[in-house]
Design a protein around this motif. Structure first.
Motif, mmCIF file in Angstrom:
data_model
loop_
_atom_site.group_PDB
_atom_site.id
_atom_site.type_symbol
_atom_site.label_atom_id
_atom_site.label_comp_id
_atom_site.label_asym_id
_atom_site.label_seq_id
_atom_site.Cartn_x
_atom_site.Cartn_y
_atom_site.Cartn_z
ATOM 1 N N LEU A 52 0.828 -1.204 0.000
ATOM 2 C CA LEU A 52 0.000 0.000 0.000
ATOM 3 C C LEU A 52 0.865 1.257 0.000
ATOM 4 O O LEU A 52 0.569 2.221 -0.720
ATOM 5 N N MET A 53 1.940 1.277 0.792
ATOM 6 C CA MET A 53 2.817 2.446 0.819
ATOM 7 C C MET A 53 3.446 2.695 -0.546
ATOM 8 O O MET A 53 3.564 3.843 -0.988
ATOM 9 N N LEU A 54 3.834 1.613 -1.236
ATOM 10 C CA LEU A 54 4.431 1.782 -2.555
ATOM 11 C C LEU A 54 3.405 2.292 -3.564
ATOM 12 O O LEU A 54 3.701 3.158 -4.391
ATOM 13 N N TYR A 55 2.180 1.762 -3.500
ATOM 14 C CA TYR A 55 1.155 2.269 -4.423
ATOM 15 C C TYR A 55 0.847 3.730 -4.126
ATOM 16 O O TYR A 55 0.695 4.548 -5.047
ATOM 17 N N GLU A 56 0.760 4.056 -2.843
ATOM 18 C CA GLU A 56 0.480 5.429 -2.440
ATOM 19 C C GLU A 56 1.541 6.387 -2.985
ATOM 20 O O GLU A 56 1.248 7.519 -3.369
ATOM 21 N N ALA A 57 2.792 5.914 -3.008
ATOM 22 C CA ALA A 57 3.888 6.757 -3.474
ATOM 23 C C ALA A 57 3.917 6.900 -4.986
ATOM 24 O O ALA A 57 4.205 7.977 -5.513
ATOM 25 N N HIS A 58 3.614 5.803 -5.712
ATOM 26 C CA HIS A 58 3.777 5.819 -7.173
ATOM 27 C C HIS A 58 2.503 6.169 -7.928
ATOM 28 O O HIS A 58 2.572 6.739 -9.024
ATOM 29 N N GLN A 110 13.704 2.105 -9.292
ATOM 30 C CA GLN A 110 12.662 3.123 -9.377
ATOM 31 C C GLN A 110 11.555 2.900 -8.338
ATOM 32 O O GLN A 110 10.795 3.823 -8.028
ATOM 33 N N LEU A 111 11.464 1.662 -7.808
ATOM 34 C CA LEU A 111 10.496 1.406 -6.748
ATOM 35 C C LEU A 111 10.712 2.341 -5.570
ATOM 36 O O LEU A 111 9.777 2.684 -4.845
ATOM 37 N N PHE A 112 11.978 2.734 -5.373
ATOM 38 C CA PHE A 112 12.321 3.521 -4.188
ATOM 39 C C PHE A 112 12.493 5.001 -4.505
ATOM 40 O O PHE A 112 13.054 5.750 -3.711
ATOM 41 N N VAL A 113 12.021 5.404 -5.682
ATOM 42 C CA VAL A 113 12.057 6.827 -6.074
ATOM 43 C C VAL A 113 10.609 7.269 -6.269
ATOM 44 O O VAL A 113 10.109 7.321 -7.396
ATOM 45 N N PRO A 114 9.904 7.537 -5.174
ATOM 46 C CA PRO A 114 8.468 7.847 -5.292
ATOM 47 C C PRO A 114 8.227 9.165 -6.017
ATOM 48 O O PRO A 114 9.020 10.103 -5.931
ATOM 49 N N SER A 115 7.121 9.213 -6.746
ATOM 50 C CA SER A 115 6.719 10.432 -7.450
ATOM 51 C C SER A 115 5.687 11.199 -6.640
ATOM 52 O O SER A 115 5.106 12.165 -7.120
ATOM 53 N N HIS A 116 5.464 10.758 -5.397
ATOM 54 C CA HIS A 116 4.387 11.321 -4.577
ATOM 55 C C HIS A 116 4.717 12.734 -4.106
ATOM 56 O O HIS A 116 5.838 13.023 -3.725
ATOM 57 N N SER A 117 3.730 13.585 -4.143
ATOM 58 C CA SER A 117 3.819 14.903 -3.523
ATOM 59 C C SER A 117 2.630 15.045 -2.575
ATOM 60 O O SER A 117 1.714 14.232 -2.591
ATOM 61 N N ALA A 118 2.650 16.054 -1.745
ATOM 62 C CA ALA A 118 1.576 16.234 -0.772
ATOM 63 C C ALA A 118 0.224 16.320 -1.474
ATOM 64 O O ALA A 118 0.075 16.986 -2.501
ATOM 65 N N GLU A 119 -0.776 15.642 -0.904
ATOM 66 C CA GLU A 119 -2.099 15.613 -1.534
ATOM 67 C C GLU A 119 -2.792 16.963 -1.416
ATOM 68 O O GLU A 119 -2.787 17.597 -0.365
ATOM 69 N N SER A 120 -3.392 17.384 -2.516
ATOM 70 C CA SER A 120 -4.320 18.512 -2.479
ATOM 71 C C SER A 120 -5.622 18.019 -3.087
ATOM 72 O O SER A 120 -5.629 17.441 -4.174
ATOM 73 N N VAL A 121 -6.708 18.188 -2.364
ATOM 74 C CA VAL A 121 -8.005 17.686 -2.828
ATOM 75 C C VAL A 121 -8.598 18.687 -3.819
ATOM 76 O O VAL A 121 -8.869 19.835 -3.453
ATOM 77 N N PRO A 122 -8.781 18.293 -5.081
ATOM 78 C CA PRO A 122 -9.281 19.254 -6.075
ATOM 79 C C PRO A 122 -10.741 19.621 -5.848
ATOM 80 O O PRO A 122 -11.540 18.790 -5.406
ATOM 81 N N GLN A 123 -11.063 20.845 -6.140
ATOM 82 C CA GLN A 123 -12.444 21.301 -6.059
ATOM 83 C C GLN A 123 -13.219 20.835 -7.297
ATOM 84 O O GLN A 123 -12.659 20.690 -8.382
ATOM 85 N N ALA A 176 -8.276 19.965 -10.790
ATOM 86 C CA ALA A 176 -6.976 19.285 -10.871
ATOM 87 C C ALA A 176 -7.214 17.787 -10.757
ATOM 88 O O ALA A 176 -8.339 17.338 -10.517
ATOM 89 N N SER A 177 -6.156 17.007 -10.914
ATOM 90 C CA SER A 177 -6.273 15.547 -10.859
ATOM 91 C C SER A 177 -6.417 15.057 -9.416
ATOM 92 O O SER A 177 -5.884 15.655 -8.483
ATOM 93 N N ILE A 178 -7.124 13.942 -9.252
ATOM 94 C CA ILE A 178 -7.280 13.303 -7.944
ATOM 95 C C ILE A 178 -6.061 12.422 -7.661
ATOM 96 O O ILE A 178 -5.531 11.752 -8.556
ATOM 97 N N ASP A 179 -5.611 12.398 -6.422
ATOM 98 C CA ASP A 179 -4.497 11.566 -5.977
ATOM 99 C C ASP A 179 -5.039 10.172 -5.657
ATOM 100 O O ASP A 179 -5.621 9.941 -4.593
ATOM 101 N N SER A 180 -4.858 9.241 -6.586
ATOM 102 C CA SER A 180 -5.424 7.902 -6.402
ATOM 103 C C SER A 180 -4.790 7.174 -5.219
ATOM 104 O O SER A 180 -5.429 6.329 -4.586
ATOM 105 N N GLY A 181 -3.530 7.480 -4.911
ATOM 106 C CA GLY A 181 -2.875 6.842 -3.767
ATOM 107 C C GLY A 181 -3.525 7.222 -2.458
ATOM 108 O O GLY A 181 -3.767 6.366 -1.590
#
Length: 453
Positions: free
Chosen positions: A38-44, A165-178, A221-226
């Protein structure tokens, strides 16, 4: 993961590919106790994520080593053929076999809506790296397909690069789009469709038809699926979770329904039909559940599903057993009638044969099946895509698990599409059915944090 060890496995598969002049799959698996799916999916927020129970299994896959896409009425037979050929001489290093994960459209005859364009009639991916967690712990698989013209050295090097690349997450802080705009058929118009279905039932053309709703949100904006999956995981209760990415689109959900599972030739499923809301106190909730178990209309709808599943499987299984009475399956916002069913696959039959025999069940289509599907095509008014269709995994040993993709959403850049439906039978009331869809939509709307200003 050691590149030299991978190279040995890939070279062995390459020799077989040269010998037989066809692709051969190779897989190497190692314990991975410190990695969390789950942590890896959340990150990628890419690839595939899966979390099922009974038995418990969590999967996260990143990268695509191979894919099968097939179209038309024989799509599952084609997937089965290609997967069986690929796995015929699989080179397996370690205890875990190759595993394929994907799904299919609800109705291959329905014209494809633009927002579903990335999702083929049937589409299954072999993840380059697959992390699994079950009762035996966490295991990391490297999966690769070797062609006669492949370079094992190059593939081993590329696989290790992908591992890093598994350990190079593309995750940034979530912002909930309006939400900019919410588009849905007005309640009165959808209830008129239910009234049409009841007329067809009264005339004897149908005994049941499932009608669904489609809600489209335009977002800033896009939804953060993670982040959405994290929230679904925290409140999953008795639901199974899935997320399947195709390009920049993601189909995800928290479904209560397993279509069919196979373990060492033993099939398990359950009939799921008949619904009631959850109540705020344990005493009220128990009263609602007891009422559901005694409701003639709900029991009739449920028994239709039980009978159809038993009839559908009867030609490909033996030792078929179904519980004599339904039990309650309680989820966060709704409770259902559920009847466990089990059987043994006949020799020469596969899990995908069972999926072909059962889909669509009366719980998502209706009865008689062909008449109900025709009614849905004429009256529902939108493309279900992969909603209410089978999504799942299968391995090279014939094991696998498929869910019915309910309580789900399709997330695309700056849009989100939600789906929910209910079964219309004699005695249904249009306003009650609309309220049932509202209850079913609530779990995904809450997880997506959709707010409309």
């Amino acid at each position: 993961m050691n590149e030299a060890a991978l190279l040995n496995v890939f070279e062995a598969a390459h020799q077989l590919a040269l010998k037989y002049q066809r692709p051969v799959v190779a897989v190497s698996s190692r314990p991975a106790p410190t990695l969390d799916p789950l942590m890896l999916y959340e990150a990628h927020r890419q690839g595939v994520f899966w979390c099922s129970h009974s038995p418990d299994l969590t999967l996260f896959g990143l990268g695509c080593a191979w894919q099968i896409e097939a179209a038309g009425s024989q799509r599952l037979a084609e997937v089965n053929r290609q997967w069986s050929m690929l796995c015929a001489d699989a080179v397996i290093d370690g205890p875990r076999p190759p595993l394929l994960l994907g799904g299919m459209r609800f109705d291959a005859r329905q014209p494809c809506a633009p927002h579903w364009a990335a999702f083929a009639d049937a589409s299954f991916h072999l993840a380059r790296w697959l992390l699994s967690e079950d009762g035996d712990g966490r295991w990391l698989r490297c999966q690769c397909v070797l062609e006669p013209g492949s370079d094992p050295v190059e593939l081993a090097h590329a696989s290790v690069s992908a591992y890093q690349q598994l350990f190079v997450p593309s995750h940034s802080a979530e912002s909930v789009p309006q939400v900019i705009e919410r588009n849905a058929l007005p309640a009165s118009q959808w209830q008129a469709k239910v009234a049409n279905a009841l007329q067809a039932i009264d005339s004897g053309d149908l005994s049941k038809v499932v009608l669904a709703r489609h809600i489209e949100y335009q977002l800033e904006a896009s939804i953060d699926s993670g982040a959405v999956m994290r929230r679904l995981h925290e409140r999953r209760n008795q639901s199974h979770l899935f997320a399947l990415h195709r390009g920049d689109s993601c189909f995800m959900g928290a479904t209560p329904e397993r279509l069919l599972s196979c373990q060492e030739g033993r099939l398990t499923t359950h009939a799921l039909a008949g619904s009631a809301r959850r109540a705020p106190t344990p005493e009220e909730d128990q009263k609602v559940g007891t009422g559901l178990l005694a409701d003639p209309k709900e029991l009739h709808e449920h028994q239709l599903v039980v009978q159809t599943i038993v009839q559908g499987l009867s030609g490909i299984v033996s030792e078929l057993q179904a519980a004599t009475r339904p039990e309650l399956l309680r989820l966060a916002t709704v409770q259902h009638l559920s009847t466990p069913i089990s059987a043994r696959l006949e020799e020469g039959r596969s899990l995908l044969d069972g999926i072909q025999a059962l889909h669509p069940t009366p719980a998502v289509g209706g009865l008689p099946g062909a008449t109900a599907m025709s009614f849905i095509r004429r009256h529902e008014g939108f493309d279900r895509g992969w909603y209410a269709a089978p999504v799942g995994w299968l391995d090279s040993r014939g094991n696998g698990d498929f869910l019915v993709a309910l309580r789900s959403a399709l997330i695309t850049p700056e849009h989100c599409h939600l789906f929910a439906g209910c079964g219309i039978v004699d005695g249904s009331r249009p306003e009650d059915e609309y309220e049932e869809t509202q209850i079913k939509l609530a779990s995904m709307e809450n997880a997506l944090r959709l707010s409309f200003n």
